[in-house]
Design a protein around this motif. Structure first.
Motif, mmCIF file in Angstrom:
data_model
loop_
_atom_site.group_PDB
_atom_site.id
_atom_site.type_symbol
_atom_site.label_atom_id
_atom_site.label_comp_id
_atom_site.label_asym_id
_atom_site.label_seq_id
_atom_site.Cartn_x
_atom_site.Cartn_y
_atom_site.Cartn_z
ATOM 1 N N MET B 50 41.678 19.169 6.519
ATOM 2 C CA MET B 50 43.419 19.078 6.835
ATOM 3 C C MET B 50 44.689 18.708 6.446
ATOM 4 O O MET B 50 45.051 18.867 5.364
ATOM 5 N N ARG B 51 45.879 19.720 7.262
ATOM 6 C CA ARG B 51 47.075 19.354 6.512
ATOM 7 C C ARG B 51 48.165 19.148 7.502
ATOM 8 O O ARG B 51 48.211 19.409 8.734
ATOM 9 N N ASP B 52 49.144 18.017 6.766
ATOM 10 C CA ASP B 52 50.199 17.095 7.682
ATOM 11 C C ASP B 52 49.745 17.088 9.235
ATOM 12 O O ASP B 52 50.083 17.406 10.047
ATOM 13 N N VAL B 53 48.521 16.356 9.361
ATOM 14 C CA VAL B 53 48.332 15.786 10.638
ATOM 15 C C VAL B 53 49.185 15.154 11.085
ATOM 16 O O VAL B 53 49.602 13.779 10.720
ATOM 17 N N GLN B 61 53.851 7.631 17.013
ATOM 18 C CA GLN B 61 53.498 8.490 16.232
ATOM 19 C C GLN B 61 52.178 7.317 15.265
ATOM 20 O O GLN B 61 52.819 6.352 15.093
ATOM 21 N N ALA B 62 51.071 7.755 15.811
ATOM 22 C CA ALA B 62 50.067 7.151 15.023
ATOM 23 C C ALA B 62 49.723 6.997 13.816
ATOM 24 O O ALA B 62 49.051 6.706 12.760
ATOM 25 N N ILE B 63 49.821 8.662 13.112
ATOM 26 C CA ILE B 63 49.448 8.994 12.231
ATOM 27 C C ILE B 63 50.435 10.050 11.628
ATOM 28 O O ILE B 63 50.976 10.785 12.263
ATOM 29 N N HIS B 64 51.001 9.541 10.139
ATOM 30 C CA HIS B 64 52.131 10.559 9.616
ATOM 31 C C HIS B 64 51.536 11.071 8.427
ATOM 32 O O HIS B 64 51.273 10.525 7.641
ATOM 33 N N GLY B 65 51.717 12.819 9.041
ATOM 34 C CA GLY B 65 51.706 14.036 7.962
ATOM 35 C C GLY B 65 50.347 13.590 6.950
ATOM 36 O O GLY B 65 50.868 13.214 5.557
ATOM 37 N N VAL B 66 49.217 13.296 7.119
ATOM 38 C CA VAL B 66 47.854 12.879 6.360
ATOM 39 C C VAL B 66 47.463 14.384 6.097
ATOM 40 O O VAL B 66 47.309 15.136 7.049
ATOM 41 N N SER B 67 47.140 14.724 5.137
ATOM 42 C CA SER B 67 47.104 15.877 4.086
ATOM 43 C C SER B 67 45.601 15.699 3.765
ATOM 44 O O SER B 67 44.924 14.849 2.370
ATOM 45 N N LEU B 68 43.793 16.344 3.956
ATOM 46 C CA LEU B 68 42.854 15.571 2.950
ATOM 47 C C LEU B 68 41.980 17.123 3.335
ATOM 48 O O LEU B 68 41.741 17.853 4.575
ATOM 49 N N ASN B 108 47.535 20.990 11.045
ATOM 50 C CA ASN B 108 47.119 22.630 10.518
ATOM 51 C C ASN B 108 45.420 21.872 10.312
ATOM 52 O O ASN B 108 44.777 20.906 9.345
ATOM 53 N N LEU B 109 44.512 22.063 11.122
ATOM 54 C CA LEU B 109 43.006 21.267 11.088
ATOM 55 C C LEU B 109 41.892 22.335 11.178
ATOM 56 O O LEU B 109 42.384 23.231 12.182
#
Lengths: 422, 295
Positions: B50-53, B61-68, B108-109
Motif C-alpha cells: 500500500m502506498r500513499d493511501v 479526510q480519515a487517512i493521510h498518506g499511509v504506506s506499508l 496505490n493498493l
C-alpha cells in the motif's frame, strides 16, 4: 437525611403520579376502543344473525301434468319452462279455499317465494316418476313472511302483510308447518331482487378474483420497487423525489384511483366495465404504496452485519439480496402485503367508479366476467328498500369481517412462523 | 430502527471521532508529528503493498498518506486510539468501503500484482482472495453447515456434495470448531456461543481459501477464554494465510503479531517488529500510547 435524598423523594412522588396518570390514559384509550368494537359487533351480529336462517312452509304439492304443461317428462326444454308456480298456487288454493277474488288470491300466492318453483323443477328432474304424484315439501317463504315469522309478537302489528296473510300464516304456524331452516342460498347464490333468494357467493367470488389480480400485480411490483429503492438506487434528488411521491400516493383518496381506472384502463385501453381485472388493477395502484413502504421497512430491518458478512465472502450485490436480505425481509413484506390486501378487500369507492356496482345475478366464472365485490354488495343491499335486506346487509358485513380477521390472523401467524432471530 | 443506526455507524461515526481527535490534537502538541513513518513499514517481496493511501468521508479526510507492506504469511497488527483510521484502512484492503457512498479511496493498493482499485477488477473476485472477519460475530441465520458452505457455493468451489462436505469439515477443523459442532452441523449457527460464533465466522471466511484474512477487532465482543482460543487460532492460521488484524488490546497485538503498525489521527506513525514497538518504540507518540498515556 441529606438534602438530595429529600429532593429526590419529593420528585419521585411526582414522577410516580405522572406514571399512574399515563397508565390510566392508556387503559382508558384501550377501553374506549374495545367498547366501540363490542358495540359494533353486537349491533352487526344482533341485526345479521337472523339472515342465516330462512322461513320455510310445509305444503302438499301435486305434480299435476296438465298444470305443469309437460307432455314428455324426459324433455329438458319442457322441464325447464314448466309452470311450477301453477302447482304451488294450486296447493295454496287447496289449503286456504276461503281466498276469493283477484286481490285475495294475489295475497295468497305471495306467501311463497318466486324461487320455490326452482326447487320443484330440480326435484322433478332428479326423479321423473314424481309426475302425477303428491308429496309434502318445505317451500321457501316470501321475504315479508320471513320478516313476520322472525319478528316478536309486538312487532308483528307493524308488518306489511295484510290481515288475511297474517291469519293464514298464524294458522300454518298453529299446525307447526312453519320452520326456520339454514339459509343455503346466502352462500350459493348471486345477488337477487328477492331478499330470500339473494346470496353473497357472487360477491365473494368477485372479491376473490379481484384480490387475486391485485395480489399477482401488486406483490411482485411492490417488492421489486422496494428492493431497487433500498439496495440499488443511487441516493440522489431523483430517488428522493420518487420516495416522497410514493408516500404521497399512499395518501391519495381511493376514489381518485377509481377515476383513473375509468379514464385510462376502461377509456383508453378499452377493457370492459365491471370486471375483476380492472378492479384488481385499480386496487393494485392503491395497494402498491402500502406494500412498498412496508417492504422497505422490512429490508431496512435486516441487520447490516449480515450484508457485510455476505459481501465479505465475495457475494455479489444480487446474491446478497437474494440469499440473505430477501429471506430475512420476507415475513415483514408478507405482513405488509396481507395488510394491504385486507385494505383492498374492504375498498368500495374506486370500484364504484369502474362499474363494479352493477346489479349482477350470475356468479362470475373468471376475472373477465362482470361481477361485484363484498363491500359493494353491502353498499347495494344497505340501499335496498326491502326490510329483509337489513339483516342480509349485516350478514354480509359479518362475512366480510371474518375474511378480514382471517387475513390479519394469517399475517400475524406468518410473521411468527417465518421470523428468524439473529 | 436499532439496525438502521448500526448501519450508519461506520460513516458518520468516524466523522464524529475525527472531530474528537481535533480536540485531542491540541493536547498532544508537545509531541511532534513525524513527517514520515518511522521504523520499517516495508518488507521484501510483500503480499500486499500500500502506498500513499488517503481516504475521505465526504469532505473529511480519515487517512493521510499511509504506506506499508504486509509480508507473506505474516500477522500484522494495526493498533491506535479510537478513530485513528485503522479499521477504515483495513476495510480498504478488500474494498468493503465501496458500500459507503461518500467514502473515497486514493493511492496505490496492490495484492501481489493486482491493483485493488483497478476499475476493471471485479470486487467479488478480490473478496474471494481477501476475506474478512468482523468485530461482532455475524453468522447467517442458517445452519452451521450452510454458513461454512455459503462461500464455496457462491464461488462454485465444490461441484459435488462430497467435496463440499470436505471443505466444510476442514474449514471447521482449521477454525478449531469441528469437535464442538460435528454432531449438530444442521442446527442454526446463531445458536452457538459468542466465541463459537466468531470461530464459525472464521471457518466461513477460510472456506473460500483466501490468501489474506482481515480481522477487524475479532475479539472485542468476546470473553477472555474465547479470546484466548481465537488468538491461538490466529497463530495457527498464520502458517497458511496472511493476516491483518485491528485490535484495541495491546497485549493481543503483542501476543499474535509479527509486526505492529501504530496509527494516530489517520497517519501511520510507526511500524516495526512487534517486539521493537512494545519494548523500544522509536517515536514518542507510540510510546505515549503503549504506556497508556492516551487512547
Amino acid at each position: 437525611m441529606s438534602k438530595t435524598t429529600e429532593q429526590v423523594r419529593k420528585s419521585l412522588a411526582k414522577r410516580y403520579r405522572a406514571e399512574r396518570r399515563f397508565k390510566a390514559f392508556g387503559v382508558g384509550a384501550i377501553g374506549f376502543g374495545l367498547l366501540a368494537l363490542v358495540l359494533l359487533f353486537t349491533d352487526i351480529i344482533g341485526k345479521g344473525h337472523s339472515a342465516f336462517f330462512e322461513t320455510y312452509v310445509k305444503m302438499e304439492v301435486t305434480f299435476d301434468q296438465d298444470t305443469l304443461d309437460i307432455s314428455d317428462v324426459r324433455d329438458e326444454e319442457q322441464l325447464n319452462f314448466a309452470n311450477y308456480d301453477g302447482v304451488i298456487r294450486n296447493a295454496l288454493r287447496e289449503e286456504f279455499p276461503s281466498a276469493s277474488g283477484r286481490q285475495e288470491k294475489r295475497e295468497l300466492y305471495s306467501l311463497i317465494s318466486t324461487g320455490a318453483g326452482y326447487e320443484l323443477r330440480d326435484l322433478l328432474k332428479d326423479d321423473p316418476s314424481l309426475m302425477g304424484k303428491s308429496i309434502t315439501l318445505w317451500l321457501l317463504a316470501d321475504d315479508d313472511v320471513d320478516v313476520y315469522v322472525k319478528s316478536a309478537q309486538d312487532d308483528r302489528l307493524e308488518s306489511r302483510l295484510s290481515d288475511n296473510q297474517k291469519s293464514w300464516i298464524e294458522s300454518l304456524e298453529a299446525q307447526d308447518r312453519v320452520e326456520l331452516q339454514w339459509n343455503q342460498s346466502l352462500f350459493t347464490h348471486g345477488d337477487s331482487r328477492e331478499p330470500e333468494l339473494a346470496g353473497i357467493w357472487g360477491a365473494v367470488t368477485g372479491s376473490f378474483f379481484t384480490m387475486l389480480v391485485t395480489l399477482i400485480l401488486s406483490f411482485p411490483i411492490g417488492v421489486a420497487a422496494a428492493i431497487y429503492l433500498e439496495e440499488f438506487a443511487p441516493k440522489n434528488k431523483f430517488t428522493d423525489f420518487i420516495e416522497v411521491n410514493i408516500n404521497n400516493l399512499a395518501a391519495v383518496p381511493s376514489i381518485i384511483f377509481g377515476l383513473l381506472g375509468l379514464a385510462v384502463i376502461i377509456g383508453l385501453f378499452g377493457l370492459p366495465r365491471s370486471v375483476p381485472v380492472v378492479g384488481g388493477i385499480v386496487l393494485t395502484l392503491m395497494t402498491l404504496p402500502t406494500i412498498i413502504i412496508s417492504s422497505r421497512a422490512a429490508i431496512k430491518a435486516v441487520p447490516p452485519s449480515i450484508r457485510e458478512a455476505a459481501m465479505g465472502l465475495g457475494a455479489s450485490k444480487m446474491q446478497v439480496v437474494l440469499h440473505h436480505v430477501l429471506p430475512l425481509a420476507l415475513p415483514g413484506m408478507l405482513t405488509g402485503a396481507i395488510i394491504g390486501m385486507a385494505q383492498a378487500l374492504g375498498e368500495t369507492a374506486p370500484l364504484l367508479m369502474i362499474g363494479m356496482v352493477a346489479f349482477i345475478v350470475d356468479v362470475p366464472g373468471g376475472p373477465l366476467d362482470p361481477s361485484t365485490v363484498l363491500p359493494v354488495q353491502i353498499y347495494l343491499w344497505a340501499d335496498s328498500p326491502e326490510q329483509s335486506f337489513v339483516a342480509l346487509t349485516s350478514a354480509a358485513i359479518m362475512v366480510l369481517l371474518s375474511f378480514l380477521i382471517a387475513m390479519n390472523t394469517l399475517a400475524v401467524f406468518l410473521r411468527k412462523r417465518l421470523e428468524r432471530r439473529w | 430502527m436499532d439496525t438502521a443506526e448500526k448501519f450508519d455507524d461506520k460513516a458518520p461515526g468516524n466523522m464524529k471521532l475525527a472531530d474528537q481527535i481535533e480536540g485531542e490534537q491540541a493536547m498532544d502538541e508537545t509531541i511532534r508529528y513525524p513527517d514520515q513513518t518511522v521504523g520499517t513499514p516495508y518488507v521484501d517481496n510483500p503480499k500486499m503493498r500500500m502506498r500513499d493511501v488517503e481516504v475521505f468521508y465526504g469532505e473529511k479526510q480519515a487517512i493521510h498518506g499511509v504506506s506499508l507492506d504486509i509480508g507473506k504469511n505474516e500477522v500484522v497488527a494495526l493498533i491506535g486510539p479510537s478513530g485513528c483510521g485503522k479499521s477504515t484502512f483495513l476495510r480498504c484492503l478488500n474494498r468493503m468501503n465501496d458500500t459507503i457512498d461518500i467514502c473515497q479511496v486514493k493511492g496505490n493498493l496492490h495484492l501481489e500484482d493486482q491493483d485493488l482499485y483497478d476499475p476493471k477488477l471485479d470486487v467479488v473476485e478480490l473478496r474471494a482472495r481477501v476475506g474478512m472477519v468482523f468485530q461482532k460475530p455475524n453468522p447467517f441465520p442458517k445452519s452451521i453447515y450452510d454458513n461454512v458452505a455459503y462461500g464455496p457455493r457462491i464461488h462454485g468451489l465444490a461441484n459435488k456434495k462430497y467435496d463440499l462436505d470436505e471443505i466444510v469439515e476442514t474449514s471447521l477443523q482449521k477454525a478449531g470448531l469441528w469437535n464442538e459442532v460435528k454432531d449438530r452441523l444442521h442446527s442454526p449457527g446463531t445458536g452457538l456461543s459468542g466465541g463459537q460464533q466468531q470461530r464459525l465466522c472464521i471457518a466461513r471466511t477460510i472456506a473460500v481459501s483466501p490468501e489474506v484474512v482481515l480481522m477487524d477487532e475479532p475479539c472485542s465482543a468476546l470473553d477472555p477464554i474465547a479470546t484466548a482460543k481465537i488468538e491461538e487460532l490466529i497463530a495457527e492460521l498464520s502458517e497458511s494465510y496472511t493476516i491483518a488484524i485491528v485490535t484495541h488490546s495491546m497485549q493481543q497485538a503483542a501476543r499474535v503479531s509479527n509486526r505492529t503498525a501504530y496509527f494516530h489521527l489517520g497517519r501511520l506513525v510507526e511500524m516495526n517488529d512487534t517486539d521493537t514497538v512494545f519494548t523500544k518504540p522509536e517515536h514518542d507518540l507510540t510510546e505515549a500510547y503503549i504506556t497508556g498515556r492516551f487512547g
